[in-house]
Design a protein around this motif. Sequence first.
Motif, PDB file in Angstrom:
ATOM      1  N   SER A 292      31.778  47.959 -13.586  1.00 33.72           N
ATOM      2  CA  SER A 292      32.552  46.732 -13.325  1.00 33.72           C
ATOM      3  C   SER A 292      32.465  45.752 -14.491  1.00 33.72           C
ATOM      4  N   LEU A 293      32.425  46.289 -15.703  1.00 35.35           N
ATOM      5  CA  LEU A 293      32.384  45.424 -16.876  1.00 35.35           C
ATOM      6  C   LEU A 293      33.665  44.611 -16.998  1.00 35.35           C
ATOM      7  N   SER A 294      33.507  43.351 -17.377  1.00 31.02           N
ATOM      8  CA  SER A 294      34.678  42.572 -17.746  1.00 31.02           C
ATOM      9  C   SER A 294      35.148  43.026 -19.125  1.00 31.02           C
ATOM     10  N   ASP A 295      36.351  42.657 -19.504  1.00 34.18           N
ATOM     11  CA  ASP A 295      36.843  43.008 -20.839  1.00 34.18           C
ATOM     12  C   ASP A 295      35.929  42.447 -21.921  1.00 34.18           C
ATOM     13  N   GLU A 296      35.429  41.225 -21.702  1.00 34.66           N
ATOM     14  CA  GLU A 296      34.555  40.611 -22.693  1.00 34.66           C
ATOM     15  C   GLU A 296      33.241  41.382 -22.812  1.00 34.66           C
ATOM     16  N   GLU A 297      32.660  41.769 -21.679  1.00 36.47           N
ATOM     17  CA  GLU A 297      31.405  42.516 -21.699  1.00 36.47           C
ATOM     18  C   GLU A 297      31.581  43.870 -22.384  1.00 36.47           C
ATOM     19  N   GLU A 298      32.699  44.519 -22.096  1.00 39.11           N
ATOM     20  CA  GLU A 298      32.942  45.816 -22.733  1.00 39.11           C
ATOM     21  C   GLU A 298      33.054  45.659 -24.249  1.00 39.11           C
ATOM     22  N   GLN A 299      33.719  44.610 -24.698  1.00 38.92           N
ATOM     23  CA  GLN A 299      33.860  44.393 -26.133  1.00 38.92           C
ATOM     24  C   GLN A 299      32.517  44.084 -26.789  1.00 38.92           C
ATOM     25  N   ILE A 300      31.643  43.345 -26.081  1.00 38.12           N
ATOM     26  CA  ILE A 300      30.313  43.051 -26.618  1.00 38.12           C
ATOM     27  C   ILE A 300      29.533  44.349 -26.814  1.00 38.12           C
ATOM     28  N   ILE A 301      29.572  45.240 -25.821  1.00 38.06           N
ATOM     29  CA  ILE A 301      28.857  46.514 -25.932  1.00 38.06           C
ATOM     30  C   ILE A 301      29.437  47.342 -27.064  1.00 38.06           C
ATOM     31  N   ARG A 302      30.756  47.425 -27.127  1.00 35.00           N
ATOM     32  CA  ARG A 302      31.399  48.243 -28.170  1.00 35.00           C
ATOM     33  C   ARG A 302      31.069  47.727 -29.572  1.00 35.00           C
ATOM     34  N   ALA A 303      30.908  46.407 -29.725  1.00 38.02           N
ATOM     35  CA  ALA A 303      30.574  45.848 -31.040  1.00 38.02           C
ATOM     36  C   ALA A 303      29.128  46.144 -31.429  1.00 38.02           C
ATOM     37  N   GLY A 304      28.246  46.269 -30.432  1.00 36.66           N
ATOM     38  CA  GLY A 304      26.879  46.706 -30.671  1.00 36.66           C
ATOM     39  C   GLY A 304      26.013  45.760 -31.463  1.00 36.66           C
ATOM     40  N   GLN A 305      26.274  44.442 -31.406  1.00 33.79           N
ATOM     41  CA  GLN A 305      25.478  43.465 -32.155  1.00 33.79           C
ATOM     42  C   GLN A 305      24.380  42.895 -31.253  1.00 33.79           C
ATOM     43  N   TYR A 306      23.128  42.948 -31.720  1.00 29.76           N
ATOM     44  CA  TYR A 306      22.004  42.539 -30.878  1.00 29.76           C
ATOM     45  C   TYR A 306      22.128  41.095 -30.394  1.00 29.76           C
ATOM     46  N   ASP A 307      22.592  40.202 -31.271  1.00 26.13           N
ATOM     47  CA  ASP A 307      22.662  38.796 -30.865  1.00 26.13           C
ATOM     48  C   ASP A 307      23.677  38.572 -29.756  1.00 26.13           C
ATOM     49  N   GLN A 308      24.609  39.507 -29.574  1.00 26.84           N
ATOM     50  CA  GLN A 308      25.574  39.417 -28.480  1.00 26.84           C
ATOM     51  C   GLN A 308      25.128  40.222 -27.264  1.00 26.84           C
ATOM     52  N   LEU A 309      24.462  41.356 -27.496  1.00 28.09           N
ATOM     53  CA  LEU A 309      23.990  42.185 -26.371  1.00 28.09           C
ATOM     54  C   LEU A 309      23.041  41.395 -25.472  1.00 28.09           C
ATOM     55  N   VAL A 310      22.240  40.518 -26.053  1.00 25.91           N
ATOM     56  CA  VAL A 310      21.277  39.753 -25.243  1.00 25.91           C
ATOM     57  C   VAL A 310      21.972  38.778 -24.304  1.00 25.91           C
ATOM     58  N   LYS A 311      23.240  38.506 -24.509  1.00 24.37           N
ATOM     59  CA  LYS A 311      23.980  37.577 -23.649  1.00 24.37           C
ATOM     60  C   LYS A 311      24.559  38.256 -22.413  1.00 24.37           C
ATOM     61  N   LEU A 312      24.487  39.592 -22.367  1.00 27.66           N
ATOM     62  CA  LEU A 312      25.029  40.322 -21.229  1.00 27.66           C
ATOM     63  C   LEU A 312      24.162  40.089 -19.993  1.00 27.66           C
ATOM     64  N   PRO A 313      24.759  40.159 -18.804  1.00 25.93           N
ATOM     65  CA  PRO A 313      23.952  40.037 -17.582  1.00 25.93           C
ATOM     66  C   PRO A 313      23.139  41.307 -17.335  1.00 25.93           C
ATOM     67  N   GLU A 314      22.072  41.163 -16.575  1.00 25.91           N
ATOM     68  CA  GLU A 314      21.332  42.347 -16.143  1.00 25.91           C
ATOM     69  C   GLU A 314      22.081  43.027 -14.997  1.00 25.91           C
ATOM     70  N   PRO A 315      21.953  44.361 -14.871  1.00 24.80           N
ATOM     71  CA  PRO A 315      21.130  45.277 -15.672  1.00 24.80           C
ATOM     72  C   PRO A 315      21.849  45.840 -16.904  1.00 24.80           C
ATOM     73  N   ILE A 316      23.074  45.337 -17.166  1.00 29.55           N
ATOM     74  CA  ILE A 316      23.839  45.853 -18.305  1.00 29.55           C
ATOM     75  C   ILE A 316      23.086  45.602 -19.603  1.00 29.55           C
ATOM     76  N   ARG A 317      22.481  44.394 -19.715  1.00 29.25           N
ATOM     77  CA  ARG A 317      21.807  44.023 -20.957  1.00 29.25           C
ATOM     78  C   ARG A 317      20.696  45.009 -21.308  1.00 29.25           C
ATOM     79  N   THR A 318      19.827  45.319 -20.354  1.00 25.72           N
ATOM     80  CA  THR A 318      18.719  46.223 -20.629  1.00 25.72           C
ATOM     81  C   THR A 318      19.217  47.606 -21.003  1.00 25.72           C
ATOM     82  N   ALA A 319      20.227  48.105 -20.296  1.00 22.37           N
ATOM     83  CA  ALA A 319      20.755  49.442 -20.588  1.00 22.37           C
ATOM     84  C   ALA A 319      21.328  49.506 -22.001  1.00 22.37           C
TER      85      ALA A 319
END
Length: 280
Positions: free
Chosen positions: A140-167
């Motif tokens: 159930s990723l939002s478009d923004e969350e999916e783009q953050i994961i696809r970009a793979g930048q640590y400073d953005q990954l930490v902004k994701l909600p759990e449990p997505i962030r840890t994964a």
Amino acid sequence: MRILCLHGYGMNPDAMKHQLSTLRKLCDPSWEFHFLAGRIQCSPAPGVQGIPGPYLCYSTDFDPVSMRAAQALVHEELETQGPFDGVFGFSTGASILAAYLLEQSATHPGKPLPVRFAVFCSAVPIISTDLAYYQAIYGSLSDEEEQIIRAGQYDQLVKLPEPIRTAAKTVAHVTDILKPMLRKSRLHYLDRPPLEIPCPLHPDLYKARLNIPTLHTRGKKEPPALKESSLVMESFCIPSLRRTFEHSAGHGIPTSRGEIEDMLAAMEEMAGSDRRAARL
């Protein structure tokens, strides 16, 4: 005593036989080690170039399709070459064995596992093949969350909600560490449709446990993210049945004779207590 062994990424049965050569010389002569070869050719792991190829793995992408194929390979070996008393996995071999046994525990609750003990050495994250679990993490990723994961930048990954962030952070950290072996960047694993991204199991979200004796070994010099992977794997095992052994090297199996003897003693104790339980 028959033990099914799974090698690490970029290795092969001969390389793992070399890893275990001293342990096999010291153990009871009746112990039989059976080595399962990966079916996919890949680049050699650091330090194994002296072992003749081909160099093999069980998956290169760690997506659910290839990981299901790896588990099917384990299942076939257990069915056709068994019975086995235990399993012994190194690195990705350890995580594949753990994933297979956890899935057996989840899908057949109350049924004994196909082996009676397990040894996990320098485990990497356990990657799920459970579609429901994938949906719970990435479905159930939002478009923004999916783009953050696809970009793979640590400073953005930490902004994701759990449990997505840890994964997502786990995938990024571990693939960065293993890049010299995998020969692929973190974006190879993160810049994908959500349900194809490797999805590490977490004990807070996946309730199956391994109700058999387990031994977990890791090196004192392993990177923190890999030590964390071993600790997470321990959390899937019953505390009263698990043992932990830390050796002085890095990501690998102990090499000094003294540490190998200590590790073997732990294996003998685990297997011995298991044999006593089987007679009750």
